[in-house]
Design a protein around this motif. Structure first.
Motif, mmCIF file in Angstrom:
data_model
loop_
_atom_site.group_PDB
_atom_site.id
_atom_site.type_symbol
_atom_site.label_atom_id
_atom_site.label_comp_id
_atom_site.label_asym_id
_atom_site.label_seq_id
_atom_site.Cartn_x
_atom_site.Cartn_y
_atom_site.Cartn_z
ATOM 1 N N ASN A 1 0.816 -1.217 0.000
ATOM 2 C CA ASN A 1 0.000 0.000 0.000
ATOM 3 C C ASN A 1 0.843 1.258 0.000
ATOM 4 O OD1 ASN A 1 1.030 -0.021 2.546
ATOM 5 N ND2 ASN A 1 -0.971 -0.242 3.601
ATOM 6 N N GLY A 2 2.144 1.073 -0.037
ATOM 7 C CA GLY A 2 3.034 2.208 -0.140
ATOM 8 C C GLY A 2 3.584 2.712 1.179
ATOM 9 N N THR A 3 3.130 2.163 2.310
ATOM 10 C CA THR A 3 3.641 2.603 3.611
ATOM 11 C C THR A 3 4.978 1.944 3.905
ATOM 12 O OG1 THR A 3 2.454 0.868 4.743
ATOM 13 C CG2 THR A 3 1.318 2.968 4.490
ATOM 14 N N ILE A 4 5.737 2.539 4.808
ATOM 15 C CA ILE A 4 7.054 2.011 5.198
ATOM 16 C C ILE A 4 6.930 1.304 6.555
ATOM 17 C CG2 ILE A 4 9.438 2.586 5.750
ATOM 18 C CD1 ILE A 4 8.715 2.949 2.850
ATOM 19 N N SER A 5 7.461 0.080 6.648
ATOM 20 C CA SER A 5 7.509 -0.687 7.909
ATOM 21 C C SER A 5 8.973 -0.994 8.240
ATOM 22 C CB SER A 5 6.714 -1.974 7.781
ATOM 23 O OG SER A 5 5.340 -1.707 7.618
ATOM 24 N N TYR A 6 9.145 -1.398 9.480
ATOM 25 C CA TYR A 6 10.510 -1.726 9.964
ATOM 26 C C TYR A 6 10.486 -3.159 10.511
ATOM 27 C CZ TYR A 6 11.309 3.252 9.517
ATOM 28 O OH TYR A 6 11.405 4.522 9.018
ATOM 29 N N ARG A 7 11.305 -3.976 9.874
ATOM 30 C CA ARG A 7 11.294 -5.410 10.228
ATOM 31 C C ARG A 7 12.496 -5.749 11.103
ATOM 32 N NH1 ARG A 7 10.301 -9.632 5.584
ATOM 33 N NH2 ARG A 7 8.189 -8.884 6.066
ATOM 34 N N VAL A 8 12.182 -6.425 12.258
ATOM 35 C CA VAL A 8 13.215 -6.984 13.149
ATOM 36 C C VAL A 8 13.365 -8.450 12.800
ATOM 37 C CG1 VAL A 8 13.917 -7.448 15.526
ATOM 38 C CG2 VAL A 8 12.624 -5.374 14.981
#
Length: 425
Positions: free
Chosen positions: A17-24
């Motif tokens: 959807n174009g949003t930015i996430s941060y993966r651990v």
């Protein structure tokens, strides 16, 4: 460096959807971790939590919920550390402790404990394990102890309080040691009865005392002669064997002399057998009967003059012996000290004196060496009976004269107790 399976990374990525996430991402205990967070701050917090869990796993620490308090947790950890190399589980040792342990009755009154203890020691006197004099000394000390700590329980007393008691009135080191010995034995009894968890006197160190060579008090030959002359003239000579055996054979007064059977005094063998149950140190020994002691025992045979007169023949024997001791200012062991000193002086053998006295050569050297001269010792071992010899002379003057001419040594002329005895050739 951390391996790929222990490091946790944070990487941004773009969602559909174009949003930015941060993966651990990373590995924890062999399990792959992948978690997404909307903000970098949330991802950083999660990475910190995962790193803490990894550190706990590496150090055997765990994060868990428990009803134990912090002190209880620390105690539990300490218990497991103690059992680290033990073959069984903590619950096994806990069950054993609960089954066998008994809490001390710390509220047991000191006065009651002393009464019970003295009752046990009185039984030991009956069994002749200790003498009456020892019991009297114990009773006196514990009576003072009870008065010093009135209305106290046994479990309340501390080592510091006991030290103050031992040192009271500026007591000398030897006195402190005697007090300590009595109290230590008493507290061992209290411990065995379950009135204590530990002996408060155990931590008290025995005081070092100096010993002077030849410090044991002893009589000289004239004083010994005066004493025996007096003993012959009182109570029909009934106490002669008691004093003769203590003075000329070194038998310990009260303790050994009261338990010595007449059958173990063998004139035919010139020896006295001190059996282990008679000896203070529980060791058998033989005492040589010197010629003058043989003369005393022949003049006052034990079948007619028992070592300790029976109560039906003499009332208050102990009181009469004490009266003589006081009259001549005799310390408790002075008769035995005199024998050992004279034996060393005459025969010049510390080893033989140690064997006959039931002491060590170290004690003989320290207390009895060079206390008396050979001449004094020779006179001591020539002290002979007088009263019964004169009585025999009246009945058989010729026989007595012949015997006097063939028997070496000296005799004692009858003497009043307050005048010096007389040694006659």
């Amino acid at each position: 460096m951390k391996s790929k399976k222990t490091a946790f990374t944070i990487k941004p990525f773009k969602n559909r959807n174009g949003t930015i996430s941060y993966r651990v991402a990373g590995w924890l205990l062999g399990e792959r971790i992948r978690k997404n967070f909307k903000t970098r701050e949330a991802a950083i917090l999660e990475r910190g939590t995962l790193q803490l869990k990894q550190a706990q796993a590496d150090s055997d620490l765990r994060v868990t919920s428990t009803f134990l308090t912090e002190p209880q947790l620390r105690e539990a950890e300490a218990a497991f550390l103690k059992l680290k190399d033990r073959p069984r589980a903590l619950t096994f040792y806990l069950d054993v402790g609960l089954e066998t342990h008994r809490e001390p009755k710390s509220d047991h009154l000191l006065a009651d404990a002393i009464v019970a203890y003295l009752a046990e020691r009185t039984k030991e006197v009956t069994r002749k394990a200790i003498c009456q004099r020892q019991l009297n000394a114990i009773r006196i000390e514990l009576t003072l102890f009870k008065e010093y700590f009135p209305d106290r329980s046994v479990g309340e007393l501390t080592t510091e309080e006991l030290l103050k008691y031992l040192r009271r009135d500026g007591a000398a080191a030897k006195t402190q040691n005697n007090r300590r010995a009595t109290l230590s034995t008493f507290f061992k009894y209290a411990l065995a009865q379950g009135w204590l968890l530990e002996n408060p006197a155990k931590a008290i160190v025995r005081q070092r005392t100096g010993h002077n060579r030849g410090s044991a008090p002893a009589l000289n030959a004239a004083q010994a002669a005066q004493l025996m002359a007096h003993v012959e003239t009182v109570h029909g000579g009934a106490l002669v064997p008691y004093f003769a055996l203590c003075l000329f054979a070194g038998i310990r007064p009260e303790g050994e002399i009261t338990k010595l059977p007449a059958a173990d005094v063998r004139l035919e063998n010139n020896a006295i057998t001190i059996e282990p149950d008679v000896s203070k140190v529980n060791m058998r020994r033989l005492v040589t009967i010197q010629p003058n002691l043989a003369a005393w025992l022949q003049a006052y045979p034990l079948d007619q003059y028992p070592i300790i007169p029976s109560k039906d023949k003499m009332k208050n024997v102990a009181g009469k012996i004490t009266h003589i001791r006081r009259q001549f200012k005799l310390g408790h062991d002075v008769l035995r000290h005199t024998f050992i000193s004279m034996h060393v002086g005459k025969f010049r053998s510390m080893g033989d004196a140690a064997l006959q006295a039931g002491n060590s050569e170290k004690i003989i050297r320290r207390h009895y060496l060079n206390v008396t001269t050979p001449q004094e010792a020779d006179a001591f071992f020539k002290i002979m009976p007088s009263c019964r010899e004169r009585h025999r002379a009246k009945k058989a003057p010729e026989a007595n004269t012949a015997e006097a001419n063939t028997t070496p040594g000296v005799t004692i002329a009858a003497a009043e107790p307050n005048e010096p005895g007389r040694l006659a050739a």
